[in-house]
Design a protein around this motif. Structure first.
Motif, mmCIF file in Angstrom:
data_model
loop_
_atom_site.group_PDB
_atom_site.id
_atom_site.type_symbol
_atom_site.label_atom_id
_atom_site.label_comp_id
_atom_site.label_asym_id
_atom_site.label_seq_id
_atom_site.Cartn_x
_atom_site.Cartn_y
_atom_site.Cartn_z
ATOM 1 N N LEU A 126 0.802 -1.195 0.045
ATOM 2 C CA LEU A 126 0.157 0.008 -0.007
ATOM 3 C C LEU A 126 0.774 1.143 -0.057
ATOM 4 N N GLU A 127 1.911 1.287 0.785
ATOM 5 C CA GLU A 127 2.920 2.316 0.791
ATOM 6 C C GLU A 127 3.389 2.509 -0.739
ATOM 7 N N MET A 128 3.675 1.449 -1.514
ATOM 8 C CA MET A 128 4.253 1.738 -2.802
ATOM 9 C C MET A 128 3.239 2.191 -3.503
ATOM 10 N N LEU A 129 2.144 1.757 -3.477
ATOM 11 C CA LEU A 129 1.181 2.468 -4.418
ATOM 12 C C LEU A 129 0.856 3.755 -4.216
ATOM 13 N N ALA A 130 1.128 4.393 -2.729
ATOM 14 C CA ALA A 130 0.652 5.591 -2.437
ATOM 15 C C ALA A 130 1.972 6.530 -2.938
ATOM 16 N N ARG A 131 3.095 6.002 -3.026
ATOM 17 C CA ARG A 131 4.210 6.536 -3.515
ATOM 18 C C ARG A 131 4.418 6.731 -4.938
ATOM 19 N N SER A 132 3.619 6.100 -5.681
ATOM 20 C CA SER A 132 3.633 6.050 -7.088
ATOM 21 C C SER A 132 3.771 7.290 -7.859
ATOM 22 N N GLU A 133 4.567 7.373 -8.942
ATOM 23 C CA GLU A 133 4.649 8.876 -9.656
ATOM 24 C C GLU A 133 3.875 8.653 -10.937
ATOM 25 N N ARG A 134 3.238 7.628 -11.215
ATOM 26 C CA ARG A 134 2.666 7.489 -12.436
ATOM 27 C C ARG A 134 1.497 8.146 -12.286
ATOM 28 N N ARG A 135 0.919 9.052 -12.972
ATOM 29 C CA ARG A 135 -0.342 9.917 -12.874
ATOM 30 C C ARG A 135 -1.710 9.107 -12.872
ATOM 31 N N GLY A 136 -2.241 8.820 -11.881
ATOM 32 C CA GLY A 136 -3.576 8.107 -11.512
ATOM 33 C C GLY A 136 -3.408 6.785 -10.919
ATOM 34 N N CYS A 137 -2.086 6.359 -10.915
ATOM 35 C CA CYS A 137 -2.050 5.133 -10.118
ATOM 36 C C CYS A 137 -2.341 5.361 -8.599
ATOM 37 N N ALA A 138 -1.952 6.113 -7.730
ATOM 38 C CA ALA A 138 -2.224 6.377 -6.676
ATOM 39 C C ALA A 138 -3.834 6.604 -6.209
ATOM 40 N N THR A 139 -4.291 7.287 -7.196
ATOM 41 C CA THR A 139 -5.730 7.894 -7.164
ATOM 42 C C THR A 139 -6.820 6.765 -7.305
ATOM 43 N N GLY A 140 -6.270 5.979 -8.217
ATOM 44 C CA GLY A 140 -6.942 4.663 -8.755
ATOM 45 C C GLY A 140 -6.971 3.703 -7.302
#
Length: 226
Positions: free
Chosen positions: A129-143
Motif C-alpha cells: 500500500l505504501e508503494m501504491l501511495a508513492r507511485s509517480e505514475r499519474r493516476g495510479c495512486a488515485t486509482g
C-alpha cells in the motif's frame, strides 16, 4: 418496445466505459465482496474468533496514521484530485477511530498456528500500500484510493456485523459519497494514460484485499473454525 439510445452515465460518445465504470467492474470481480470468506463473515455464519481475527487484520493493514489516502494527498501527483482526497482522508480518520475502538472491543487476537508468517504477510500488505501511495505514475495512486473507498463499503458492512456482535455502537460513515468518487475518477481518468494508471492502481488495491481475505480464511481453517 422503445429502445433507449442514451449513453450510460460516465461513458463517452462511443460507449466506452469511464474510468469509474471500469473500476467498478474490477471491484465486482476482485473486490472484498467477491471473496467467500468475506461473505461468510458478513453473512453472520462465523463466530467470535473469525470476526475478531478479521478486525485485528484490518486494523493492522489500515489502522496506522497517516494511511494510504493521506500519503497520496501529500504527494499530490494529481493536484486536481486534492479536494476529493482531502474529503476522503478526513473521512478515513473517522474510520480508523472506529476500527481502533472495534479492535479493543473484540478482545485479543485469537491464537492461530503460523502467527509469525501472518505478521510477515501483514507487513507485506502495508508495504504494498505504501508503494501504491508513492507511485509517480499519474493516476495510479488515485486509482488505489478510489478502489479503497469502493471496497471499504463492503469492509464496513463486515465491521458493522462485528460491532453488533460485540455490542459496539456503529457510527455513521463520513467518507465521500459514491457519486462524488465516481465524478472525481471519471474526470481524473478522462484521458487514456491516466485511466490505465487508475485501473492499475485499483487492481493492485483489490489484489491486496483479496490476499488479506485468503489469509484470514487460511487462519480460520488452521484453527478449525471453518
Amino acid at each position: 418496445m422503445m429502445v433507449s439510445t442514451a449513453i450510460p452515465q460516465g461513458s463517452d460518445a462511443a460507449g466506452v466505459p469511464s474510468a469509474w465504470q471500469a473500476l467498478v467492474r474490477l471491484g465486482e470481480a476482485d473486490g472484498s465482496a467477491a471473496h467467500p470468506h468475506y461473505r461468510r463473515l458478513v453473512g453472520g455464519e462465523q463466530g467470535q474468533r473469525n470476526l475478531s481475527d478479521a478486525v485485528h487484520a484490518l486494523c493492522a493493514v489500515h489502522g496506522d496514521h497517516p494511511g494510504l489516502i493521506a500519503d497520496v494527498m501529500a504527494r499530490a501527483v494529481q493536484p486536481e484530485a486534492q479536494e476529493w482526497l482531502a474529503a476522503a482522508a478526513a473521512g478515513f480518520v473517522d474510520e480508523r477511530t472506529y476500527l481502533a475502538q472495534l479492535t479493543a472491543a473484540v478482545g485479543p487476537l485469537p491464537s492461530t498456528p503460523g502467527q509469525a508468517e501472518t505478521e510477515s504477510a501483514l507487513v507485506g500488505e502495508r508495504h504494498a500500500l505504501e508503494m501504491l501511495a508513492r507511485s509517480e505514475r499519474r493516476g495510479c495512486a488515485t486509482g488505489a484510493v478510489a478502489a479503497l473507498l469502493r471496497d471499504w463499503a463492503a469492509i464496513r458492512a463486515m465491521l458493522d456485523v462485528a460491532a453488533d456482535y460485540f455490542g459496539l455502537a456503529v457510527p455513521a460513515p463520513t467518507l465521500p459519497s459514491t457519486a462524488d468518487t465516481a465524478a472525481a475518477i471519471t474526470d481524473l481518468g478522462s484521458a487514456p494514460g491516466p485511466q490505465r494508471a487508475i485501473l492499475f492502481g485499483a487492481q493492485q488495491l483489490f489484489a491486496q484485499h483479496r490476499g488479506l481475505w485468503a489469509l484470514l480464511e487460511a487462519r480460520a481453517s488452521a484453527r478449525g473454525d471453518l
